[in-house]
Design a protein around this motif. Structure first.
Motif, PDB file in Angstrom:
ATOM      1  N   ALA A 103     -46.871  47.614   8.821  1.00 54.36           N
ATOM      2  CA  ALA A 103     -46.490  46.996  10.093  1.00 54.36           C
ATOM      3  C   ALA A 103     -47.510  45.934  10.498  1.00 54.36           C
ATOM      4  N   GLY A 104     -48.803  46.227  10.268  1.00 56.56           N
ATOM      5  CA  GLY A 104     -49.848  45.263  10.571  1.00 56.56           C
ATOM      6  C   GLY A 104     -49.707  44.000   9.749  1.00 56.56           C
ATOM      7  N   PHE A 105     -49.355  44.149   8.480  1.00 57.69           N
ATOM      8  CA  PHE A 105     -49.147  42.976   7.621  1.00 57.69           C
ATOM      9  C   PHE A 105     -47.980  42.125   8.108  1.00 57.69           C
ATOM     10  N   ILE A 106     -46.874  42.785   8.445  1.00 54.58           N
ATOM     11  CA  ILE A 106     -45.694  42.049   8.906  1.00 54.58           C
ATOM     12  C   ILE A 106     -46.000  41.291  10.193  1.00 54.58           C
ATOM     13  N   LEU A 107     -46.656  41.957  11.138  1.00 59.77           N
ATOM     14  CA  LEU A 107     -46.949  41.335  12.432  1.00 59.77           C
ATOM     15  C   LEU A 107     -47.989  40.223  12.322  1.00 59.77           C
ATOM     16  N   SER A 108     -48.899  40.352  11.374  1.00 64.81           N
ATOM     17  CA  SER A 108     -49.965  39.349  11.237  1.00 64.81           C
ATOM     18  C   SER A 108     -49.594  38.233  10.272  1.00 64.81           C
ATOM     19  N   PHE A 109     -48.377  38.223   9.774  1.00 65.12           N
ATOM     20  CA  PHE A 109     -47.971  37.243   8.758  1.00 65.12           C
ATOM     21  C   PHE A 109     -48.184  35.798   9.215  1.00 65.12           C
ATOM     22  N   PRO A 110     -47.833  35.424  10.462  1.00 65.26           N
ATOM     23  CA  PRO A 110     -48.098  34.043  10.900  1.00 65.26           C
ATOM     24  C   PRO A 110     -49.581  33.678  10.827  1.00 65.26           C
ATOM     25  N   PHE A 143     -39.671  34.396   7.052  1.00 66.71           N
ATOM     26  CA  PHE A 143     -40.159  35.726   6.691  1.00 66.71           C
ATOM     27  C   PHE A 143     -39.564  36.792   7.607  1.00 66.71           C
ATOM     28  N   PHE A 144     -39.587  36.543   8.917  1.00 62.24           N
ATOM     29  CA  PHE A 144     -39.075  37.535   9.858  1.00 62.24           C
ATOM     30  C   PHE A 144     -37.562  37.698   9.726  1.00 62.24           C
ATOM     31  N   ILE A 145     -36.859  36.610   9.448  1.00 65.31           N
ATOM     32  CA  ILE A 145     -35.412  36.710   9.209  1.00 65.31           C
ATOM     33  C   ILE A 145     -35.152  37.570   7.974  1.00 65.31           C
ATOM     34  N   GLY A 146     -35.958  37.359   6.922  1.00 66.40           N
ATOM     35  CA  GLY A 146     -35.828  38.160   5.715  1.00 66.40           C
ATOM     36  C   GLY A 146     -36.119  39.631   5.973  1.00 66.40           C
ATOM     37  N   VAL A 147     -37.145  39.899   6.785  1.00 66.38           N
ATOM     38  CA  VAL A 147     -37.479  41.282   7.137  1.00 66.38           C
ATOM     39  C   VAL A 147     -36.321  41.936   7.881  1.00 66.38           C
ATOM     40  N   LEU A 148     -35.746  41.215   8.854  1.00 60.49           N
ATOM     41  CA  LEU A 148     -34.615  41.758   9.602  1.00 60.49           C
ATOM     42  C   LEU A 148     -33.396  41.959   8.705  1.00 60.49           C
ATOM     43  N   PHE A 149     -33.187  41.029   7.776  1.00 61.29           N
ATOM     44  CA  PHE A 149     -32.070  41.167   6.835  1.00 61.29           C
ATOM     45  C   PHE A 149     -32.266  42.403   5.971  1.00 61.29           C
ATOM     46  N   GLY A 150     -33.501  42.612   5.502  1.00 63.81           N
ATOM     47  CA  GLY A 150     -33.782  43.782   4.698  1.00 63.81           C
ATOM     48  C   GLY A 150     -33.582  45.071   5.480  1.00 63.81           C
ATOM     49  N   TYR A 151     -34.025  45.064   6.748  1.00 67.20           N
ATOM     50  CA  TYR A 151     -33.953  46.281   7.562  1.00 67.20           C
ATOM     51  C   TYR A 151     -32.532  46.597   8.010  1.00 67.20           C
ATOM     52  N   TYR A 152     -31.799  45.574   8.463  1.00 64.06           N
ATOM     53  CA  TYR A 152     -30.468  45.830   9.024  1.00 64.06           C
ATOM     54  C   TYR A 152     -29.344  45.781   7.991  1.00 64.06           C
ATOM     55  N   VAL A 153     -29.614  45.267   6.803  1.00 60.79           N
ATOM     56  CA  VAL A 153     -28.554  45.167   5.797  1.00 60.79           C
ATOM     57  C   VAL A 153     -28.900  45.978   4.543  1.00 60.79           C
ATOM     58  N   ILE A 154     -30.011  45.616   3.884  1.00 58.54           N
ATOM     59  CA  ILE A 154     -30.340  46.254   2.609  1.00 58.54           C
ATOM     60  C   ILE A 154     -30.665  47.732   2.785  1.00 58.54           C
ATOM     61  N   VAL A 155     -31.536  48.053   3.738  1.00 57.08           N
ATOM     62  CA  VAL A 155     -31.965  49.449   3.917  1.00 57.08           C
ATOM     63  C   VAL A 155     -30.801  50.378   4.257  1.00 57.08           C
ATOM     64  N   PRO A 156     -30.000  50.086   5.294  1.00 58.59           N
ATOM     65  CA  PRO A 156     -28.904  51.024   5.610  1.00 58.59           C
ATOM     66  C   PRO A 156     -27.883  51.157   4.489  1.00 58.59           C
ATOM     67  N   MET A 157     -27.616  50.056   3.772  1.00 59.68           N
ATOM     68  CA  MET A 157     -26.681  50.153   2.656  1.00 59.68           C
ATOM     69  C   MET A 157     -27.245  51.035   1.549  1.00 59.68           C
ATOM     70  N   SER A 158     -28.536  50.876   1.282  1.00 59.79           N
ATOM     71  CA  SER A 158     -29.178  51.694   0.250  1.00 59.79           C
ATOM     72  C   SER A 158     -29.211  53.159   0.668  1.00 59.79           C
ATOM     73  N   VAL A 159     -29.581  53.416   1.917  1.00 58.75           N
ATOM     74  CA  VAL A 159     -29.645  54.789   2.414  1.00 58.75           C
ATOM     75  C   VAL A 159     -28.270  55.447   2.334  1.00 58.75           C
ATOM     76  N   ASN A 160     -27.252  54.731   2.788  1.00 53.63           N
ATOM     77  CA  ASN A 160     -25.897  55.287   2.776  1.00 53.63           C
ATOM     78  C   ASN A 160     -25.430  55.585   1.362  1.00 53.63           C
ATOM     79  N   PHE A 161     -25.731  54.668   0.435  1.00 53.08           N
ATOM     80  CA  PHE A 161     -25.284  54.856  -0.948  1.00 53.08           C
ATOM     81  C   PHE A 161     -25.967  56.063  -1.586  1.00 53.08           C
ATOM     82  N   PHE A 162     -27.304  56.111  -1.507  1.00 49.74           N
ATOM     83  CA  PHE A 162     -28.033  57.198  -2.162  1.00 49.74           C
ATOM     84  C   PHE A 162     -27.827  58.540  -1.457  1.00 49.74           C
TER      85      PHE A 162
END
Length: 271
Positions: A103-110, A143-162
């Motif tokens: 979380a620290g890395f993501i927030l400090s990215f800028p 970067f933040f758009i990619g993080v949100l895309f990963g969290y709201y799209v990739i993660v839930p789809m992966s969780v649901n599938f597995f």
């Protein structure tokens, strides 16, 4: 002491600059990791474990989309048939520490981008140095758009599938906390960095390592890779795969466009 010009800096001077870049970036990450630690209950209960709940916003979106497309509740998520468990003595402590650091890395990215810009700016033209704010803003937003895309799209789809995949009804899914959070972190960080592709292509084109022709020549291979990735991280339905594939293709096309603009500007300057 005044900072040396690029031509006056030796190899050791560059290493010293790089060392301080890493030191300042690490300090920024640790400070924001401490902030994340103070709100760790919210981070875990609401953010990290959000996709494990059937009422997560992404699942509700797909359920509404399914109804609008006439599929009834075909892709609705009604339950999550799995549990998350800890099997190591120090497992939860390690998860807490590394999740806060992530979380620290993501927030400090800028800030990290700003440090990187200061490191490479001596090698740029004066006209290019003026674009520091634009570089920091655009890179951070991607970067933040990619993080949100990963969290709201990739993660839930992966969780649901597995969560719903099983080789037999005899087997019950019980995921370790390390496995689950590792998947979340990998998906989020990977997507954030992938969305930096246009920025990376910009600099690679500037130094002559990449050309628009090269990117266009291997476009079909890039599409195949993107389709394979989309098929792996999404449930086996066309709608989910399209939702993941389209943004990735847009990012790749944007990278080609940026490469063309860079080459065109270089040709004008040389001409």
């Amino acid at each position: 002491m005044a900072k040396k010009n690029l031509n006056e800096m030796s190899f050791l001077d560059h290493l010293e600059e790089l060392r301080w870049l890493l030191v300042r970036s690490t300090i920024a990450v640790l400070i924001l990791a401490t902030v994340a630690f103070l709100i760790s209950d919210y981070i875990f209960d609401v953010i990290i474990f959000g996709p494990t709940k059937a009422d997560f916003i992404t699942y509700r979106f797909f359920c509404d989309l399914s109804s609008q497309l006439g599929y009834s509740d075909l892709i609705c998520v009604k339950e999550m048939p799995f549990i998350i468990q800890n099997t190591n003595m120090e497992g939860q402590i390690n998860v807490l520490i590394w999740s806060c650091i992530t979380a620290g890395f993501i927030l400090s990215f800028p800030f990290i981008l700003w440090e990187v810009w200061k490191f490479i700016s001596p090698a740029l033209y004066e006209s290019e140095k003026k674009h520091a704010k634009l570089f920091i803003f655009s890179s951070s937003m991607l970067f933040f758009i990619g993080v949100l895309f990963g969290y709201y799209v990739i993660v839930p789809m992966s969780v649901n599938f597995f969560a719903t995949f099983t080789v037999s009804t005899v087997v019950i899914n019980q995921f370790s906390i390390d496995s689950y959070i590792g998947m979340v972190k990998t998906s989020v960080i990977a997507c954030g960095l992938f969305f930096e592709l246009p920025i990376i292509i910009y600099f690679l084109t500037k130094v002559g390592l990449v050309t628009p022709e090269f990117l266009r020549k291997y476009w079909k291979y890039a599409v195949i890779i993107i389709l394979v990735v989309a098929a792996i991280v999404t449930p086996p339905d066309v709608v989910s795969q399209i939702i993941v594939t389209i943004p990735m293709l847009i990012i790749y096309e944007a990278s080609i466009l940026i490469s063309k603009i860079v080459v065109k500007n270089q040709n004008k300057q040389n001409g």
